[in-house]
Write a protein that holds these residues in place. Structure first.
Motif, PDB file in Angstrom:
ATOM      1  N   PRO A  17      -8.212   6.786  22.110  1.00  0.00           N
ATOM      2  CA  PRO A  17      -7.367   5.740  22.690  1.00  0.00           C
ATOM      3  C   PRO A  17      -5.887   5.988  22.399  1.00  0.00           C
ATOM      4  N   ALA A  18      -5.040   5.602  23.356  1.00  0.00           N
ATOM      5  CA  ALA A  18      -3.590   5.817  23.220  1.00  0.00           C
ATOM      6  C   ALA A  18      -3.061   5.230  21.918  1.00  0.00           C
ATOM      7  N   ALA A  19      -3.638   4.103  21.511  1.00  0.00           N
ATOM      8  CA  ALA A  19      -3.157   3.438  20.291  1.00  0.00           C
ATOM      9  C   ALA A  19      -3.309   4.335  19.065  1.00  0.00           C
ATOM     10  N   ASP A  20      -4.262   5.270  19.112  1.00  0.00           N
ATOM     11  CA  ASP A  20      -4.509   6.115  17.950  1.00  0.00           C
ATOM     12  C   ASP A  20      -3.470   7.207  17.745  1.00  0.00           C
ATOM     13  N   CYS A  21      -2.530   7.335  18.688  1.00  0.00           N
ATOM     14  CA  CYS A  21      -1.407   8.245  18.447  1.00  0.00           C
ATOM     15  C   CYS A  21      -0.283   7.538  17.680  1.00  0.00           C
ATOM     16  N   PHE A  22      -0.388   6.205  17.570  1.00  0.00           N
ATOM     17  CA  PHE A  22       0.546   5.422  16.763  1.00  0.00           C
ATOM     18  C   PHE A  22       2.013   5.692  17.084  1.00  0.00           C
ATOM     19  N   PHE A  23       2.334   5.703  18.374  1.00  0.00           N
ATOM     20  CA  PHE A  23       3.753   5.694  18.718  1.00  0.00           C
ATOM     21  C   PHE A  23       4.294   4.283  18.513  1.00  0.00           C
ATOM     22  N   GLY A  24       5.615   4.177  18.393  1.00  0.00           N
ATOM     23  CA  GLY A  24       6.227   2.880  18.122  1.00  0.00           C
ATOM     24  C   GLY A  24       6.399   2.011  19.356  1.00  0.00           C
ATOM     25  N   THR A  25       6.302   2.610  20.541  1.00  0.00           N
ATOM     26  CA  THR A  25       6.440   1.856  21.794  1.00  0.00           C
ATOM     27  C   THR A  25       5.361   2.366  22.750  1.00  0.00           C
ATOM     28  N   THR A  26       5.313   1.756  23.945  1.00  0.00           N
ATOM     29  CA  THR A  26       4.352   2.246  24.931  1.00  0.00           C
ATOM     30  C   THR A  26       4.876   3.496  25.635  1.00  0.00           C
ATOM     31  N   GLY A  27       6.124   3.870  25.357  1.00  0.00           N
ATOM     32  CA  GLY A  27       6.623   5.135  25.890  1.00  0.00           C
ATOM     33  C   GLY A  27       7.814   4.970  26.823  1.00  0.00           C
ATOM     34  N   PHE A  28       8.320   6.111  27.236  1.00  0.00           N
ATOM     35  CA  PHE A  28       9.491   6.190  28.104  1.00  0.00           C
ATOM     36  C   PHE A  28       9.027   6.000  29.548  1.00  0.00           C
ATOM     37  N   MET A  40       0.836  -1.198   0.000  1.00  0.00           N
ATOM     38  CA  MET A  40       0.000   0.000   0.000  1.00  0.00           C
ATOM     39  C   MET A  40       0.868   1.244   0.000  1.00  0.00           C
ATOM     40  N   ALA A  41       0.856   1.930  -1.067  1.00  0.00           N
ATOM     41  CA  ALA A  41       1.587   3.187  -1.057  1.00  0.00           C
ATOM     42  C   ALA A  41       0.763   4.200  -0.283  1.00  0.00           C
ATOM     43  N   SER A  42       1.408   5.129   0.267  1.00  0.00           N
ATOM     44  CA  SER A  42       0.672   6.110   1.039  1.00  0.00           C
ATOM     45  C   SER A  42       1.496   7.378   1.116  1.00  0.00           C
ATOM     46  N   TRP A  43       0.880   8.382   1.624  1.00  0.00           N
ATOM     47  CA  TRP A  43       1.590   9.637   1.785  1.00  0.00           C
ATOM     48  C   TRP A  43       1.207  10.265   3.078  1.00  0.00           C
ATOM     49  N   LYS A  44       2.171  10.786   3.742  1.00  0.00           N
ATOM     50  CA  LYS A  44       1.857  11.550   4.932  1.00  0.00           C
ATOM     51  C   LYS A  44       2.596  12.871   4.827  1.00  0.00           C
ATOM     52  N   LEU A  45       1.867  13.911   4.977  1.00  0.00           N
ATOM     53  CA  LEU A  45       2.500  15.223   4.938  1.00  0.00           C
ATOM     54  C   LEU A  45       2.388  15.817   6.324  1.00  0.00           C
ATOM     55  N   VAL A  46       3.496  15.978   6.965  1.00  0.00           N
ATOM     56  CA  VAL A  46       3.481  16.446   8.346  1.00  0.00           C
ATOM     57  C   VAL A  46       4.382  17.658   8.503  1.00  0.00           C
ATOM     58  N   THR A  47       4.287  18.267   9.634  1.00  0.00           N
ATOM     59  CA  THR A  47       5.060  19.453   9.908  1.00  0.00           C
ATOM     60  C   THR A  47       5.819  19.294  11.191  1.00  0.00           C
ATOM     61  N   PHE A  48       7.079  19.119  11.091  1.00  0.00           N
ATOM     62  CA  PHE A  48       7.876  19.078  12.305  1.00  0.00           C
ATOM     63  C   PHE A  48       8.721  20.346  12.398  1.00  0.00           C
ATOM     64  N   LEU A  49       8.063  21.431  12.137  1.00  0.00           N
ATOM     65  CA  LEU A  49       8.720  22.706  12.302  1.00  0.00           C
ATOM     66  C   LEU A  49       8.035  23.330  13.506  1.00  0.00           C
ATOM     67  N   ALA A  50       8.804  23.560  14.537  1.00  0.00           N
ATOM     68  CA  ALA A  50       8.197  24.083  15.757  1.00  0.00           C
ATOM     69  C   ALA A  50       7.686  25.487  15.534  1.00  0.00           C
ATOM     70  N   THR A 106       3.065  13.829  28.216  1.00  0.00           N
ATOM     71  CA  THR A 106       1.959  13.142  28.880  1.00  0.00           C
ATOM     72  C   THR A 106       0.644  13.318  28.118  1.00  0.00           C
ATOM     73  N   ALA A 107       0.560  14.322  27.260  1.00  0.00           N
ATOM     74  CA  ALA A 107      -0.642  14.517  26.436  1.00  0.00           C
ATOM     75  C   ALA A 107      -0.180  14.804  25.008  1.00  0.00           C
ATOM     76  N   ALA A 108      -0.654  13.963  24.081  1.00  0.00           N
ATOM     77  CA  ALA A 108      -0.152  14.043  22.712  1.00  0.00           C
ATOM     78  C   ALA A 108      -1.290  14.100  21.716  1.00  0.00           C
ATOM     79  N   ALA A 109      -1.274  15.101  20.851  1.00  0.00           N
ATOM     80  CA  ALA A 109      -2.102  15.073  19.653  1.00  0.00           C
ATOM     81  C   ALA A 109      -1.109  14.799  18.536  1.00  0.00           C
ATOM     82  N   TRP A 110      -0.953  13.541  18.210  1.00  0.00           N
ATOM     83  CA  TRP A 110       0.171  13.084  17.395  1.00  0.00           C
ATOM     84  C   TRP A 110      -0.309  12.063  16.401  1.00  0.00           C
ATOM     85  N   GLU A 111       0.155  12.162  15.185  1.00  0.00           N
ATOM     86  CA  GLU A 111      -0.208  11.186  14.170  1.00  0.00           C
ATOM     87  C   GLU A 111       1.032  10.408  13.804  1.00  0.00           C
ATOM     88  N   GLY A 112       1.272   9.364  14.577  1.00  0.00           N
ATOM     89  CA  GLY A 112       2.534   8.638  14.478  1.00  0.00           C
ATOM     90  C   GLY A 112       2.583   7.676  13.317  1.00  0.00           C
TER      91      GLY A 112
END
Ligand SMILES: *[C@@H]1O[C@H](CO)[C@@H](O)[C@H](O)[C@H]1NC(C)=O
Ligand SMILES: *[C@@H]1O[C@H](CO)[C@@H](O)[C@H](O)[C@H]1NC(C)=O
Ligand SMILES: *[C@@H]1O[C@H](CO)[C@@H](O)[C@H](O)[C@H]1NC(C)=O
Ligand SMILES: *[C@@H]1O[C@H](CO)[C@@H](O)[C@H](O)[C@H]1NC(C)=O
Length: 446
Positions: free
Chosen positions: A124-135, A1-11, A186-192
């Motif tokens: 749900p935490a899973a919807d932030c799609f981090f690669g691990t359960t966290g630090f 599945m090809a896909s595209w994600k356009l994100v902004t990691f510019l603070a 501790t609070a993330a609006a993140w599309e991992g």
């Protein structure tokens, strides 16, 4: 599945909103003849690359549009072979993080973090799609919290995170910094991407996002507590002998760009010298452009440089950029002034088409890209045509392509444009944080 994600990691540069007027406080030291001798890096790490999930494409294209029109939050794009990750060890725990020269904080999701949508509804935490359960700070023998402060960052694409702050031992590419200040989210609006657990910011201390007090709603320029980001700490701790870091980001193949989830060995992040890839003798050293402060000094946030000219078939004397352009590993595409994007995209064969409601130039995947180079510090750096046509699958699973060079808005005094991975695939970019210079070196073709 090809896909595209356009994100902004510019603070979003919160602390400079009062001094948004960009002035070119350092005169450009034109250095066509300059041959900055760079040592080979004693520390370097291979970068990997991954492909995010396709479902976000539409939403992220929307964010691309809004980000592109914004003044302080310029857009990053990220696609299948276009988001660069590195391994990091914090307090003895290993993670993958995004490598970002467009922001300054290094942060990890905290174990037990709460996840939010971009419009701030709990999910749900899973919807932030981090690669691990966290630090897990409780499992780190070296973590020291910094009480009565908070971490609070927004990126230009609408992702935002808040949390606490602490210090820990951080190792990247064999380079270890002790007591590095980090954000613990501790609070993330993140599309991992289901791979990364955070981000490593490499830009300047004044762009960091730690604030006095524990209520993020009160954060602003007045209670900002700037600190040294990872590489600045490394230099201060004399963990490197040469105060430079360097990135070489390889382009992926067209097929990989259209369909990979993880693509190891896609370049290098090097500390203390130049990234270990083949280069030519073509090189320029240019000053980082600061912002003028009210006291007459200058303040540095992003790795912004002046671009003398963009050169492509039909380009004219008008094809220059007045506003500074950020050299940003966290951005896939190049974002240039509206008139330049229009003129350039018309030169594809067949011409690219502008899709108004997505604010995006689409191009035939079989098109021929026009020649393109950027004159920086008196030296022309060519961008390979392969970097100008980026494939992804649309919602019907059809292969579509977008142009590598997009509209970043009008060229006004308070705008900032971006040279992302489309440009960076063609050079080694070395950032000298003591002289505030960027050394661009042309890569041998690959
Ligand atoms: C994309 O990659 C996946 C997994 O690697 C594979 O199953 C799928 O067939 C590929 N799709 C295309 C269109 O190449
Ligand atoms: C944080 O704010 C408090 C209350 O205003 C003040 O007393 C303290 O000095 C501040 N801390 C720092 C590090 O600026
Ligand atoms: C800090 O976080 C709050 C709550 O998420 C947000 O409303 C505010 O804009 C943030 N401030 C800064 C300076 O990032
Ligand atoms: C592009 O070229 C490929 C073969 O190289 C072909 O299969 C495809 O149909 C072409 N696409 C378009 C839009 O012409």
């Amino acid at each position: 599945m090809a896909s595209w994600k356009l994100v902004t990691f510019l603070a979003v540069a919160v602390s400079c909103t009062s001094a948004l007027e960009v002035r070119h406080v350092r005169s450009s030291r034109v250095s066509a003849a300059s041959t900055t001798e760079l040592p080979t890096a004693p520390f370097s790490i291979a970068l990997t690359d991954k492909a995010p999930r396709s479902s976000y494409k539409k939403q992220l294209l929307r964010e691309l549009r809004s980000g592109g029109k914004s003044k302080t939050a310029v857009v990053d794009g990220s696609g299948d072979d276009e988001e660069y990750l590195t391994d990091i060890v914090v307090g003895g725990q290993s993670f993958k993080v995004i490598v970002d020269t467009g922001s300054s904080d290094t942060w990890l999701a905290d174990k037990g973090f709460k996840c939010f949508t971009l419009d701030n509804s709990p999910q749900p935490a899973a919807d932030c799609f981090f690669g691990t359960t966290g630090f897990d700070t409780s499992k780190s023998k070296t973590f020291v919290p910094l009480p009565d402060t908070n971490f609070n960052i927004s990126y230009g694409d609408g992702e935002f995170l808040t949390g606490s702050v602490g210090f820990d031992t951080v190792t990247v590419g064999g380079l270890t910094v002790t007591r590095q200040e980090i954000g613990v989210v501790t609070a993330a609006a993140w599309e991992g991407d289901s791979i990364n657990t955070g981000l490593m910011g490499l830009a300047f201390p004044d762009l960091t996002s730690v604030y006095n007090g524990s209520n993020p709603d009160l954060d602003g320029a007045d209670n900002s507590l700037p600190y040294n980001p990872f590489f600045f700490s490394a230099v201060q701790q004399k963990a490197v002998s040469t105060p430079v870091f360097s990135v070489a980001l390889n382009r992926g193949t067209f097929a990989h760009q259209a369909n990979t989830t993880f693509d190891p060995d896609l370049g290098f992040l090097a500390f203390g010298g130049i990234a270990p890839v083949a280069v030519t003798k073509r090189s320029a050293t240019v000053p980082v452009q600061g912002f003028a402060t009210s006291s007459g000094g200058s303040e540095f946030f992003y790795y912004a440089v002046d671009i003398d000219a963009l050169v492509f078939p039909g380009s004219t004397a008008k094809t220059t950029i007045k506003a500074p352009t950020i050299i940003d590993t966290g951005t896939t595409l190049n974002y240039v002034p509206t008139n330049i994007a229009k003129a350039f995209n018309a030169r594809f064969d067949p011409p690219a088409t502008f899709v108004e409601d997505e604010d995006t130039y689409y191009v035939d995947c079989n098109a021929t890209a026009p020649a393109f180079s950027a004159k920086i510090g008196g030296v022309e750096f060519a961008v390979d045509g392969r970097d100008q046509i980026l494939p992804f699958l649309d919602e019907n699973n059809d292969l579509v392509c977008i142009s590598g060079t997009q509209d970043g808005g009008p060229d006004e005094d308070d705008t900032i444009f971006i040279f992302g991975d489309v440009f960076l695939h063609n050079v080694v970019a070395t950032f000298d944080i003591s002289k505030n210079d960027i050394i661009l070196t042309e890569r041998a073709s690959y």
